[in-house]
Design a protein around this motif. Structure first.
Motif, PDB file in Angstrom:
ATOM      1  N   UNK A  60       1.955  -7.256   2.267  1.00  0.00           N
ATOM      2  CA  UNK A  60       1.033  -6.458   1.449  1.00  0.00           C
ATOM      3  C   UNK A  60       1.058  -6.897  -0.012  1.00  0.00           C
ATOM      4  N   UNK A  61       2.239  -7.074  -0.556  1.00  0.00           N
ATOM      5  CA  UNK A  61       2.361  -7.492  -1.952  1.00  0.00           C
ATOM      6  C   UNK A  61       1.779  -8.885  -2.164  1.00  0.00           C
ATOM      7  N   UNK A  62       1.935  -9.751  -1.174  1.00  0.00           N
ATOM      8  CA  UNK A  62       1.398 -11.104  -1.285  1.00  0.00           C
ATOM      9  C   UNK A  62      -0.125 -11.089  -1.324  1.00  0.00           C
TER      10      UNK A  62
ATOM     11  N   UNK B 153     -10.868  -3.979   0.486  1.00  0.00           N
ATOM     12  CA  UNK B 153     -11.142  -4.253   1.896  1.00  0.00           C
ATOM     13  C   UNK B 153     -10.038  -5.105   2.509  1.00  0.00           C
ATOM     14  N   UNK B 154      -9.567  -6.102   1.760  1.00  0.00           N
ATOM     15  CA  UNK B 154      -8.482  -6.948   2.256  1.00  0.00           C
ATOM     16  C   UNK B 154      -7.221  -6.125   2.492  1.00  0.00           C
ATOM     17  N   UNK B 155      -6.939  -5.214   1.570  1.00  0.00           N
ATOM     18  CA  UNK B 155      -5.766  -4.352   1.715  1.00  0.00           C
ATOM     19  C   UNK B 155      -5.954  -3.388   2.881  1.00  0.00           C
ATOM     20  N   UNK B 156      -7.163  -2.855   3.023  1.00  0.00           N
ATOM     21  CA  UNK B 156      -7.436  -1.919   4.119  1.00  0.00           C
ATOM     22  C   UNK B 156      -7.212  -2.583   5.476  1.00  0.00           C
ATOM     23  N   UNK B 157      -7.647  -3.843   5.604  1.00  0.00           N
ATOM     24  CA  UNK B 157      -7.446  -4.563   6.863  1.00  0.00           C
ATOM     25  C   UNK B 157      -5.955  -4.762   7.136  1.00  0.00           C
TER      26      UNK B 157
END
Length: 217
Positions: free
Chosen positions: A204-206, A159-163
């Motif tokens: 994104x990587x962070x 979800x964090x990545x999707x946001x």
């Protein structure tokens, strides 16, 4: 308008040199505009001029509407902000409901910080230097803050990545469409896209690294 500088967590303050680089004008030109009251200027206790990123964005948008020439960086900035807001309003993503109003304001503040990083990075020279390293470090810090907020809310990594991907896609969509709406040389457009990609990749990587080190222990 010259006023005393007031600190605000929502503002990203730029020096005269940085602000003039973002606008693509000589520092003397920006100083003249500020003296005429065409753009707000603030002063540090030491008497140095500082310009708020949000004021620069509004100034750029006003110049574009008036038909003034701006570079691809400024054209992308104004369109990216408008496009992102439109996407959020037209079809709110499902993950938005997980964030309270305070959390959403936190995300907006992170977004303003990210725009500041992007604008400064887009206007740096080609050589890697301390300024580049500092901006990349700031991009990583933004990703880390986003991840920590999501971890605190108990959200899964997906979800964090999707946001984060939602905002990444919105920014890149505008960059890819930019040549259709304004005359931009191909090499300038390629440089713009590459630099946006680099900063967003670091964010994104962070996010992923923060989850790995703090949520999966």
């Amino acid at each position: 308008m010259d006023t005393a500088m007031e600190g605000s967590p929502s503002n990203r303050w730029l020096s005269l040199k940085q602000a003039s680089a973002l606008l693509g004008v000589h520092p003397a030109t920006l100083r003249r505009w500020a003296n005429r009251g065409e753009i707000p200027v603030f002063f540090t206790p030491g008497g140095h001029r500082r310009f708020a990123l949000e004021d620069l964005i509004r100034f750029t948008q006003a110049r574009r509407q008036a038909g003034a020439l701006v570079g691809p960086d400024q054209g992308w900035t104004s369109r990216a902000l408008s496009h992102t807001r439109s996407k959020l309003t037209a079809q709110p993503p499902h993950w938005l409901a997980a964030f309270s109003e305070a959390d959403r304001e936190h995300k907006r503040a992170l977004g303003r910080r990210l725009m500041g990083v992007l604008l400064q990075y887009l206007n740096l020279g080609e050589d890697e230097d301390e300024s580049t390293a500092a901006l990349i470090a700031e991009a990583r810090a933004i990703g880390q803050e986003h991840a920590r907020n999501a971890i605190r809310l108990g959200l899964p990594l997906a979800t964090a990545v999707e946001a984060a991907l939602f905002f990444r896609d919105a920014l890149l969509e505008v960059a890819l469409q930019l040549p259709e709406g304004m005359p931009v040389r191909m090499e300038a457009h390629t440089r713009l896209t590459q630099r946006i990609n680099r900063v967003l990749n670091e964010v994104q990587l962070s996010v992923i690294r923060t989850y790995e080190s703090e949520a999966f222990r």
